[in-house]
Write a protein that holds these residues in place. Structure first.
Motif, short mmCIF file in Angstrom:
data_model
loop_
_atom_site.label_atom_id
_atom_site.label_comp_id
_atom_site.label_asym_id
_atom_site.label_seq_id
_atom_site.Cartn_x
_atom_site.Cartn_y
_atom_site.Cartn_z
N ALA A 1 0.78 -1.23 0.00
CA ALA A 1 0.00 0.00 0.00
C ALA A 1 0.82 1.29 0.00
CB ALA A 1 -0.94 -0.01 1.19
N SER A 2 1.96 1.32 0.69
CA SER A 2 2.59 2.62 0.90
C SER A 2 3.73 2.95 -0.07
CB SER A 2 3.12 2.69 2.33
OG SER A 2 4.07 1.68 2.50
N ALA A 3 4.39 1.92 -0.56
CA ALA A 3 5.57 2.18 -1.39
C ALA A 3 5.21 2.19 -2.87
CB ALA A 3 6.63 1.13 -1.12
N PHE A 4 6.22 2.29 -3.69
CA PHE A 4 6.00 2.18 -5.13
C PHE A 4 5.28 0.87 -5.43
CE2 PHE A 4 9.81 5.01 -5.42
CZ PHE A 4 9.15 6.06 -6.02
N GLN A 5 4.51 0.90 -6.50
CA GLN A 5 3.68 -0.26 -6.77
C GLN A 5 4.20 -1.12 -7.92
OE1 GLN A 5 -0.46 0.77 -7.18
NE2 GLN A 5 -0.75 -0.66 -5.51
N VAL A 6 4.32 -2.40 -7.62
CA VAL A 6 4.72 -3.39 -8.62
C VAL A 6 3.51 -4.27 -8.86
CG1 VAL A 6 6.17 -5.43 -8.98
CG2 VAL A 6 7.16 -3.40 -7.94
N SER A 7 3.23 -4.58 -10.11
CA SER A 7 2.05 -5.39 -10.44
C SER A 7 2.06 -6.72 -9.71
CB SER A 7 2.01 -5.66 -11.94
OG SER A 7 1.26 -4.68 -12.54
N GLU A 8 0.87 -7.14 -9.36
CA GLU A 8 0.70 -8.37 -8.57
C GLU A 8 1.36 -9.57 -9.26
OE1 GLU A 8 -3.38 -8.84 -7.51
OE2 GLU A 8 -3.05 -10.76 -6.53
N TYR A 9 1.30 -9.63 -10.56
CA TYR A 9 1.79 -10.82 -11.26
C TYR A 9 3.30 -11.00 -11.11
CZ TYR A 9 4.14 -8.78 -15.38
OH TYR A 9 5.03 -8.15 -16.21
N ALA A 10 4.01 -9.91 -10.74
CA ALA A 10 5.47 -9.97 -10.70
C ALA A 10 6.03 -10.29 -9.32
CB ALA A 10 6.05 -8.64 -11.20
N LEU A 11 5.16 -10.53 -8.36
CA LEU A 11 5.62 -10.81 -6.99
C LEU A 11 6.35 -12.14 -6.87
CD1 LEU A 11 4.33 -8.44 -5.56
CD2 LEU A 11 3.12 -10.06 -4.13
N GLY A 12 5.81 -13.12 -7.53
CA GLY A 12 6.35 -14.47 -7.40
C GLY A 12 7.54 -14.69 -8.31
#
Ligand code: B12
Ligand code: SF4
Ligand code: SF4
Length: 310
Positions: A84-95
């Protein structure tokens, strides 16, 4: 035979499995030609190459007559809360990089399919071959093409699509009806106005701009729309009502929590090449390279993010 393949796909962690044949994708030919002639592919020149194969899936692999289409869920319940607070990376790239995860699973499925007949041939694809994956998934009845241009199912759209092309004759599934109805939440919410009745205009899309664009720096109008996004964009999925009750992925490779998931803005801005190499070694983000990511970070940080969707 179809049931046995479906069962094996379930055991391998796929969320859905369905079948279509290798016949031509004629209506998609018309759409893609119109999309390309309007320049909506932006700098993705590869989209205009191998068009004959895209429209005629049988040309992809000699002797193939059926396509087994698979969905792999990547949704994380904690994605928005933790990001929520930092820069946002798309959900698909987490794993872990989905190309690798999907490929491993597809190969295991293909090995199984080869045991189902004498000399059965298979070819696995995810994202990189000239294949219209959403159109094949739609024709196999896995979902419909939403107004956000993605494959949408009753369980949302946060799935990767992969295929096993095979010489095995399989009974094709039937397409489902389109279920967007009167909703146009994705079109209205798109921060870059990239969606319309003509589909997606990659020249505007923030996913294109932060992942695929080759020329730097990013133009001013892109920076204005960017908000906190530094890799990809999820807005047209986050607002989709079908994503509200999505199930969480069961794939361990997508459930890991990388160190950078908790980084604040300052840590992102101070990222070094060495840290980038170590942190994103087996992530899809590694593909854009350090310079590209830093440009996205610089572009995103110039905006007042108070209105960001979180
Ligand atoms: C190029 C590409 C992009 C480009 C262009 C996106 C686009 N809409 O085309 C960019 C870089 C912008 C992009 C972004 C994203 N992408 Co992308 N991308 C692709 C890629 C490589 C090709 C897509 C393509 O053929 N585009 C060409 C245009 C003309 O086609 P189209 O909009 O899909 O429409 C065609 C058909 O669907 C059909 N069609 C369209 N509407 C209808 C309606 C009916 C009734 C019918 C019959 C047919 C039909 O006709 C069209 C012409 O052929 C595919 C992988 C693949 N090989 O398929 C992944 C893929 C589509 N991307 C994927 C993902 C996850 C994303 C992002 C969510 C990543 C992110 N978070 O940033 C975003 C989503 C943006 C969005 N709203 O689409 C997934 C989508 C999974 C899903 N559920 O659909 C795919 C399938 C990769 C994968 N293997 O999982 N992507
Ligand atoms: S990914 Fe973002 S910018 Fe691209 S169409 Fe969807 S909401 Fe718009
Ligand atoms: S937000 Fe609405 S219009 Fe867009 S894909 Fe989802 S259901 Fe369809």
């Amino acid at each position: 035979m179809e049931d046995a393949i479906r069962q094996k796909a379930g055991e391998l962690g796929f969320s859905a499995c369905a079948f279509t044949d290798c016949s031509d994708l004629m209506s998609e030919q018309f759409r893609l030609e119109r999309w390309l002639s309007a320049g909506r592919q932006a700098g993705m020149d590869y989209m205009s190459r191998h068009r004959d194969i895209r429209y005629r899936p049988e040309l992809l692999s000699e002797g193939c007559v059926s396509v087994i289409v698979l969905l792999l869920n990547y949704h994380r319940n904690d994605y928005l809360r933790k990001n929520a607070s930092a820069f946002q990376v798309s959900e698909y790239a987490l794993g872990r990089d989905y190309h690798a995860v999907m490929r491993e699973k597809l190969h295991l499925l293909a090995q199984y399919v080869q045991t189902l007949g004498e000399g059965v041939k298979t070819r696995c694809c995810v994202d990189t071959a000239p294949v219209l994956e959403k159109a094949l998934a739609r024709r196999a009845g896995l979902g419909w093409i939403g107004k956000n241009t993605l494959l949408v199912t009753e369980h949302g759209s946060r799935f990767f699509i992969g295929e096993v092309f095979t010489s095995l004759q399989l009974h094709p599934d039937v397409p489902v009806d389109e279920r967007c109805g009167g909703c146009s939440a994705c079109v209205e919410a798109c921060p870059a106005h990239a969606l319309s009745a003509e589909g997606l205009d990659a020249r505007r899309c923030l996913s294109y701009q932060t992942i695929e664009r080759k020329e730097l720096p990013l133009p001013e109008e892109v920076k204005t729309a960017l908000g906190h996004r530094i890799y990809g964009c999820d807005v047209c999925q986050q607002v989709c009502p079908y994503n509200r009750n999505a199930e969480e992925t069961k794939v361990d490779d997508f459930l890991r929590t990388p160190e950078w998931f908790a980084w604040g803005d300052a840590q992102w801005r101070q990222l070094t090449q060495e840290q980038f190499d170590a942190q994103f070694r087996d992530s899809a983000m590694q593909r854009i390279g350090y310079e590209r990511l830093m440009e996205n970070i610089r572009a995103a940080s110039v905006k007042d993010n108070s209105q960001d969707e979180g």
